[in-house]
Design a protein around this motif. Structure first.
Motif, mmCIF file in Angstrom:
data_model
loop_
_atom_site.group_PDB
_atom_site.id
_atom_site.type_symbol
_atom_site.label_atom_id
_atom_site.label_comp_id
_atom_site.label_asym_id
_atom_site.label_seq_id
_atom_site.Cartn_x
_atom_site.Cartn_y
_atom_site.Cartn_z
ATOM 1 N N THR A 174 6.310 4.964 3.206
ATOM 2 C CA THR A 174 6.087 6.347 2.082
ATOM 3 C C THR A 174 7.014 7.156 3.109
ATOM 4 O OG1 THR A 174 4.576 5.316 1.014
ATOM 5 C CG2 THR A 174 5.171 7.490 0.569
ATOM 6 N N ILE B 242 2.752 15.282 -4.683
ATOM 7 C CA ILE B 242 2.300 14.620 -3.743
ATOM 8 C C ILE B 242 2.215 14.661 -2.467
ATOM 9 C CG2 ILE B 242 1.961 11.873 -2.281
ATOM 10 C CD1 ILE B 242 4.673 10.733 -4.578
ATOM 11 N N ALA C 43 -4.099 7.635 -6.316
ATOM 12 C CA ALA C 43 -4.503 8.271 -5.541
ATOM 13 C C ALA C 43 -4.436 9.038 -6.991
ATOM 14 C CB ALA C 43 -3.683 8.901 -4.227
ATOM 15 N N LEU D 226 -2.709 10.523 -0.220
ATOM 16 C CA LEU D 226 -2.458 9.302 0.579
ATOM 17 C C LEU D 226 -2.746 8.950 1.643
ATOM 18 C CD1 LEU D 226 1.552 8.889 -0.477
ATOM 19 C CD2 LEU D 226 -0.514 9.249 -1.413
ATOM 20 N N ARG E 247 -4.635 5.302 2.750
ATOM 21 C CA ARG E 247 -4.457 4.204 3.955
ATOM 22 C C ARG E 247 -5.815 4.538 4.560
ATOM 23 N NH1 ARG E 247 -0.015 6.525 8.413
ATOM 24 N NH2 ARG E 247 -1.320 8.166 8.766
ATOM 25 N N SER F 174 -0.572 2.808 -2.809
ATOM 26 C CA SER F 174 -1.999 4.522 -2.233
ATOM 27 C C SER F 174 -1.127 5.190 -3.680
ATOM 28 C CB SER F 174 -1.444 4.883 -1.107
ATOM 29 O OG SER F 174 -0.106 4.856 -0.787
ATOM 30 N N ILE F 175 0.032 5.467 -3.723
ATOM 31 C CA ILE F 175 0.179 6.321 -4.784
ATOM 32 C C ILE F 175 -0.217 6.097 -6.133
ATOM 33 C CG2 ILE F 175 1.689 8.116 -6.144
ATOM 34 C CD1 ILE F 175 3.638 7.455 -3.706
ATOM 35 N N TYR G 223 3.098 2.618 -1.919
ATOM 36 C CA TYR G 223 2.886 2.204 -3.131
ATOM 37 C C TYR G 223 1.688 2.372 -3.587
ATOM 38 C CZ TYR G 223 4.470 -2.952 -4.455
ATOM 39 O OH TYR G 223 4.184 -3.698 -3.885
ATOM 40 N N LYS H 235 0.724 -0.981 -0.363
ATOM 41 C CA LYS H 235 -0.268 -0.429 -0.041
ATOM 42 C C LYS H 235 0.410 1.462 -0.035
ATOM 43 C CE LYS H 235 -3.995 -0.627 -0.374
ATOM 44 N NZ LYS H 235 -4.918 0.434 -1.006
#
Length: 629
Positions: free
Chosen positions: A206, A213, A125, A218, A222, A121-122, A119, A117
């Motif tokens: 992260t 970002i 998003a 993120l 999460r 999550s990026i 990476y 998650k």
């Protein structure tokens, strides 16, 4: 923590020097405990405020301040709790993030209870047809071939086995480097990336290198699909960093938990357990929709005024992923007149015209404890099947009534039903944040669980062994505990009604009645509307909650959860809240306004197993006498 707030020079050195003091027995406040899953709403501060106060505590200790555990405990308690708009952040995981941010020099550090998650999550998003996300790793991504193919089809570049410098990005593409170890924490010279992901015990972190970002983007992913580093993993990471012994852990297995679940729900044939309730929902919703139509979004029917986190997960994240088409169904109106969710669902089903759909219901509903007319709903579903040859799966959240045997009901036989529960409530006595999903023998229900497990494997959101231990322990006495909780709740409900009748008012109160108790719907939650009265607070409910906190601090906490148990032979607290400021915080202002009665918001009380009901009623009676006497 705001984007501009960074640790002061030398913070990591200071923190490492005082960690033995912070982690000493008796130094951490109760809400820093590794088993804490819900927190006092009035102790939340902005991330920036919490972090600044914590910096000051660390600096004072490093410069020779008092180190007695009681003094340190008071200083840490004065920091409050870290929060942003979604009440994110557990203190210990936040401290780990600050330590890693200071050691690395990164702009921000965000921890996850997952290796993938950090990476993904990026990707979730930011990856769009007009914006690529480039992922590089010297090894291989811990993802299935199906997940890799889906990423490549969604503006994501995957570069496995990468060596050497990263090629420059073109346009507005984001570059993420996923390391195989933590060596890059302090040595990233020559590595030009927008984010670097490093593994840690129990998950990953992260490191955001620039402003490309937004950390809040993120954090939202999460919060709604995974979780921050578990508190126990954060504590152990701090122990290792300080050279302290790592405490022993109690652990259990999925098989042990499934056996206990089957003892309570004999129809259970397969289960999945995730490290948060929302992670379970994300996996199950996605699996059900993909099984019905792998190419196009599938309609997901749900209550517009349900739990705000679930509504946000569906309406923002899953819709953005192209998984579902949200169909929020209104059941409230500004004039106080409403309809039932089942009525709305039946009407919507009749208009689907042969299309697939997924139904999600919480029963009883929160906060109005509406018990659904399932026979009517399933009759409509079978009529739809007869007409169109299609079964629409039912996903039911029975967290509020944890022993309700939905799968055993006659109307549910031969139908794809999946039960979803937040394990941070009754299942674990509030000791662990996890989510449970299970199904009976129906092939589609079992397939949903199988695909949810695969989803969770890619997201790395399966429950941890320490969480499974809390689940196993909580399941062992669940029937006996729920019986005591139901008795306490009935006593409180009767006392509330009688107290208000003394002042000539009828209490609009929602609770589980005797008939529903006999059907297995025991719950410790009740909700009610106070009659309108003058107040200087934003809402009369806020004044009511504040008075209980002031007059009964040993009985009441302003916390959003339920199913709580203090443990250790100590008395339990009642949790009293205004839901619009907590569980429904992510809902629209219009939905919140529609829930009011005579301009008064609903109040919810969670009743525990070991409850001083007469003591709470004495405080409530004094408030009612002052307002209505």
């Amino acid at each position: 923590m705001s984007a501009t707030l960074t640790p002061p020079p030398g913070f990591a050195t200071q923190l490492l020097s005082v960690l033995p003091t912070l982690l000493a027995p008796g130094a951490l406040p109760d809400d820093w405990d590794t088993e804490a899953t819900t927190y006092d709403l009035n102790r939340f501060r902005s991330e920036a405020d919490f972090v600044q106060r914590f910096f000051e505590v660390v600096a004072a200790l490093a410069n020779g301040g008092p180190v007695e555990p009681s003094t340190v405990r008071a200083q840490l308690a004065s920091c409050g709790l870290p929060s942003d708009y979604a009440r994110l952040g557990q203190p210990l995981s936040t401290v780990v993030e600050l330590l890693l941010q200071s050691q690395s020099g990164a702009r921000r550090a965000l921890s996850f209870a997952s290796r993938t998650k950090p990476y993904l999550s990026i990707v979730e998003a930011y990856a769009t047809p007009s914006r690529a996300v480039r992922l590089f790793t010297p090894g291989a991504f811990a993802l299935s071939s199906q997940k890799k193919a889906a990423l490549r089809a969604s503006s994501v570049e995957l570069h496995e086995g990468h060596r050497g410098l990263l090629p420059p990005a073109t346009g507005n593409a984001l570059t993420v480097f996923v390391a195989e170890d933590a060596a890059l924490l302090s040595n990233r010279a020559g590595l030009v990336a927008d984010a670097v992901v490093i593994p840690v015990e129990g998950g990953g972190v992260t490191l955001l290198e620039n402003d490309a970002i937004d950390p809040h983007a993120l954090q939202l992913v999460r919060k709604r699909t995974a979780g921050a580093l578990l508190a126990i993993d954060a504590r152990d990471a701090l122990c290792r960093a300080a050279g302290l012994p790592v405490p022993a852990r109690a652990e259990a297995t999925h098989a042990a938990c499934e056996a206990l679940l089957r003892g309570l729900f004999p129809q259970l044939r397969t289960s999945a357990i995730f490290h948060t309730g929302l992670a379970a929902e994300a996996a199950v919703f996605s699996a059900a929709a993909r099984l019905l139509n792998a190419k196009r979004p599938v309609k997901l029917l749900y209550a517009e005024n349900g739990y705000g986190g679930t509504c946000q997960l569906i309406a923002e994240l899953l819709e953005r992923d192209g998984v579902v088409e949200p169909v929020p169904l209104p059941v409230l109106s500004r004039d106080g007149r409403g309809t039932t969710l089942v009525e709305r669902m039946v009407s919507t089903i009749e208009g689907l015209d042969g299309a697939p759909a997924v139904l999600f219901l919480e029963t009883p509903t929160n906060p109005e404890l509406q018990v659904h007319d399932f026979p009517r709903l399933f009759a409509a579903l079978r009529a739809y099947q007869d007409q169109h040859g299609l079964q629409l799966p039912v996903l039911a959240d029975t967290t509020l009534a944890p022993l309700f045997p939905l799968l055993a009901q006659p109307y549910a036989q031969g139908w794809p039903c999946v039960i979803i529960k937040s394990g941070s409530k009754y299942f674990t006595r509030g000791k662990a944040t996890l989510g449970v999903a299970f199904a009976s023998e129906h092939p589609l229900g079992r397939a949903i669980i199988d695909h949810a497990i695969a989803y969770g494997r890619d997201a790395d959101t399966a429950a941890k062994p320490t969480q499974l231990f809390a689940l196993a322990e909580g399941l062992k006495d669940l029937p006996q505990r729920m019986a005591r909780i139901a008795t306490n709740t009935a006593q409180l409900a009767a006392g509330l009604r009688a107290a208000l009748e003394q002042h000539g008012h009828q209490l609009l109160l929602y609770t589980i009645d005797e008939a529903d108790l006999a059907r297995g719907l025991a719950s410790g939650v009740l909700s009610f509307y106070l009659p309108a009265a003058p107040t200087t607070h934003a809402d009369l409910v806020d004044e009511f909650v504040d008075e209980l906190l002031a007059k009964a601090p040993t009985l009441v906490k302003n916390r959003v959860s339920y199913g709580q148990s203090t443990g250790g032979g100590r008395p339990d607290y009642f949790y009293v809240i205004n839901p619009q400021e907590s569980t429904q915080g992510a809902l629209s202002a219009e939905v919140k306004a529609a829930q009011k009665r005579d301009n008064v918001q609903i109040c919810r009380i969670s009743v525990p197993e070991h409850a001083d009901v007469p003591g709470l009623l004495r405080v409530i009676e004094a408030f009612l006498a002052r307002k209505y006497g």
